[in-house]
Design a protein around this motif. Sequence first.
Motif, short mmCIF file in Angstrom:
data_model
loop_
_atom_site.label_atom_id
_atom_site.label_comp_id
_atom_site.label_asym_id
_atom_site.label_seq_id
_atom_site.Cartn_x
_atom_site.Cartn_y
_atom_site.Cartn_z
N TYR A 1 -38.40 55.93 -17.11
CA TYR A 1 -37.75 56.28 -18.66
C TYR A 1 -36.41 55.29 -18.88
N PHE A 2 -35.77 55.33 -17.74
CA PHE A 2 -34.63 54.43 -17.66
C PHE A 2 -34.82 53.13 -17.41
N ALA A 3 -35.93 52.63 -17.10
CA ALA A 3 -36.48 51.18 -16.78
C ALA A 3 -36.26 50.30 -17.85
N ARG A 4 -36.68 51.07 -19.25
CA ARG A 4 -36.81 50.21 -20.46
C ARG A 4 -35.27 49.61 -20.78
N PHE B 1 -37.86 43.16 -16.00
CA PHE B 1 -37.44 43.79 -14.65
C PHE B 1 -38.01 45.26 -14.85
N SER B 2 -37.99 45.78 -16.07
CA SER B 2 -38.51 47.36 -16.26
C SER B 2 -40.24 47.43 -15.66
N PHE B 3 -41.04 46.17 -15.91
CA PHE B 3 -42.14 46.18 -15.43
C PHE B 3 -42.26 46.18 -13.88
N TRP B 4 -41.28 45.58 -13.27
CA TRP B 4 -41.47 45.75 -11.63
C TRP B 4 -40.91 46.96 -11.25
#
Length: 93
Positions: A44-47, A58-61
Amino acid sequence: MNLESDPSRPSLAEAQRQSYWLRTRRLTLWLLLIWAGVSFGLIYFARDLSFTFFGWPFSFWVASQGALLVYLAIVVYYAWAMRRLDAAQRELD
């Protein structure tokens, strides 16, 4: 009164089994909490991680690779910890 013959008290073997299952459930609960935190919290916080990493966001990784590494670590730790718990239980039996 002989305490060993008291039917209301669990035997030593029964107490050891209860302790084993308590530790097993506690380990499983903690690892499931880590899994849930990674599955929902980290992704959730990777966005908010908005820089590129090897040409991809980076959120994809984090979502595709980082979470998988954490899941793998959870499985490896569970297998290691359960092997130790099982060995300790076999010594007591």
